[in-house]
Design a protein around this motif. Structure first.
Motif, short mmCIF file in Angstrom:
data_model
loop_
_atom_site.label_atom_id
_atom_site.label_comp_id
_atom_site.label_asym_id
_atom_site.label_seq_id
_atom_site.Cartn_x
_atom_site.Cartn_y
_atom_site.Cartn_z
N MET A 52 34.56 -8.56 21.58
CA MET A 52 35.30 -8.09 22.74
C MET A 52 34.58 -8.51 24.01
N THR A 53 35.36 -8.83 24.97
CA THR A 53 34.76 -9.21 26.25
C THR A 53 34.45 -7.97 27.07
N ARG A 54 33.48 -8.12 27.92
CA ARG A 54 33.05 -7.00 28.77
C ARG A 54 34.00 -6.88 29.95
N ILE A 55 34.41 -5.65 30.21
CA ILE A 55 35.29 -5.40 31.34
C ILE A 55 34.49 -4.70 32.42
N LYS A 56 34.46 -5.30 33.60
CA LYS A 56 33.78 -4.65 34.73
C LYS A 56 34.75 -3.67 35.37
N ARG A 57 34.25 -2.48 35.67
CA ARG A 57 35.10 -1.48 36.31
C ARG A 57 35.44 -1.93 37.72
N GLY A 58 36.60 -1.55 38.14
CA GLY A 58 37.05 -1.92 39.48
C GLY A 58 36.46 -1.02 40.54
N TYR A 59 37.06 -1.08 41.68
CA TYR A 59 36.52 -0.36 42.85
C TYR A 59 37.18 1.00 43.02
N ILE A 60 38.19 1.33 42.21
CA ILE A 60 38.98 2.53 42.45
C ILE A 60 38.15 3.80 42.24
N ALA A 61 37.39 3.83 41.13
CA ALA A 61 36.56 5.02 40.87
C ALA A 61 35.49 5.17 41.93
N ARG A 62 34.90 4.05 42.34
CA ARG A 62 33.87 4.11 43.38
C ARG A 62 34.45 4.59 44.69
N ARG A 63 35.67 4.15 44.99
CA ARG A 63 36.33 4.58 46.23
C ARG A 63 36.59 6.09 46.20
N ARG A 64 37.00 6.59 45.03
CA ARG A 64 37.25 8.03 44.89
C ARG A 64 35.96 8.82 45.09
N ARG A 65 34.87 8.33 44.49
CA ARG A 65 33.59 9.04 44.61
C ARG A 65 33.04 9.00 46.03
N THR A 66 33.19 7.89 46.72
CA THR A 66 32.70 7.84 48.10
C THR A 66 33.50 8.77 48.99
N LYS A 67 34.79 8.94 48.68
CA LYS A 67 35.60 9.89 49.44
C LYS A 67 35.07 11.31 49.26
N MET A 68 34.70 11.64 48.02
CA MET A 68 34.13 12.96 47.75
C MET A 68 32.79 13.11 48.45
N ARG A 69 31.99 12.05 48.43
CA ARG A 69 30.66 12.11 49.06
C ARG A 69 30.77 12.29 50.57
N LEU A 70 31.79 11.74 51.18
CA LEU A 70 31.98 11.93 52.62
C LEU A 70 32.22 13.41 52.94
N PHE A 71 32.95 14.09 52.06
CA PHE A 71 33.23 15.51 52.29
C PHE A 71 31.95 16.34 52.20
N THR A 72 31.08 15.99 51.24
CA THR A 72 29.89 16.80 51.00
C THR A 72 28.63 16.16 51.60
N SER A 73 28.80 15.28 52.55
CA SER A 73 27.64 14.55 53.08
C SER A 73 26.64 15.45 53.80
N THR A 74 27.08 16.60 54.28
CA THR A 74 26.17 17.49 55.01
C THR A 74 25.49 18.49 54.09
N PHE A 75 25.85 18.50 52.80
CA PHE A 75 25.23 19.42 51.85
C PHE A 75 23.82 18.92 51.52
N HIS A 76 22.97 19.82 51.02
CA HIS A 76 21.56 19.48 50.77
C HIS A 76 21.35 19.02 49.33
N GLY A 77 20.44 18.09 49.17
CA GLY A 77 19.95 17.70 47.85
C GLY A 77 21.02 17.12 46.95
N ALA A 78 21.01 17.55 45.69
CA ALA A 78 21.94 17.03 44.69
C ALA A 78 23.38 17.39 45.02
N HIS A 79 23.59 18.40 45.85
CA HIS A 79 24.94 18.81 46.20
C HIS A 79 25.67 17.74 47.01
N SER A 80 24.94 16.77 47.51
CA SER A 80 25.59 15.68 48.23
C SER A 80 25.39 14.33 47.56
N LYS A 81 24.71 14.32 46.40
CA LYS A 81 24.39 13.04 45.76
C LYS A 81 25.05 12.83 44.41
#
Length: 117
Positions: free
Chosen positions: A1-30
């Protein structure tokens, strides 16, 4: 089987979540799982605090009205004032009465004197 690289959609979703919690401390924002949990808690707290804010402001207005009334020689308590306001059909809410009491005490005294008569 060939290797499939994940697209940008999941990363885009996670960065959106990180923007919301960017002011939280420690692991709560990472870390993604903890970000999800903290975001849920933040929304729940915001929902609760909207109700609490209404209660707190009402308590503040009642306290302000009561102190202004008792400072002067108006021989009414807060509850008597509100009761007589409703009997006379002067529909002023507590927020407006508190503002009048702070900004223009003499006007509130005039209102209370009219009610007494």
């Amino acid at each position: 089987m060939t290797r499939i690289k994940r697209g940008y959609i999941a990363r885009r979703r996670r960065t959106k979540m990180r923007l919301f919690t960017s002011t939280f401390h420690g692991a709560h924002s990472k870390l993604t799982r903890i970000i999800n949990q903290q975001k849920t808690r933040a929304f729940a707290s915001a929902h609760q605090d909207r109700g609490r804010q209404k209660r707190d402001f009402r308590r503040l207005w009642i306290t302000r009205i009561n102190t202004v009334i008792r400072d002067n020689k108006v021989y009414l308590s807060y509850s008597q004032l509100i009761h007589k306001l409703y009997k006379q059909q002067l529909l002023l809410n507590r927020k407006i009465l508190a503002q009048i009491g702070i900004l223009n005490k003499s006007c509130l005294y005039m209102i209370s004197n009219e009610i007494i008569k």
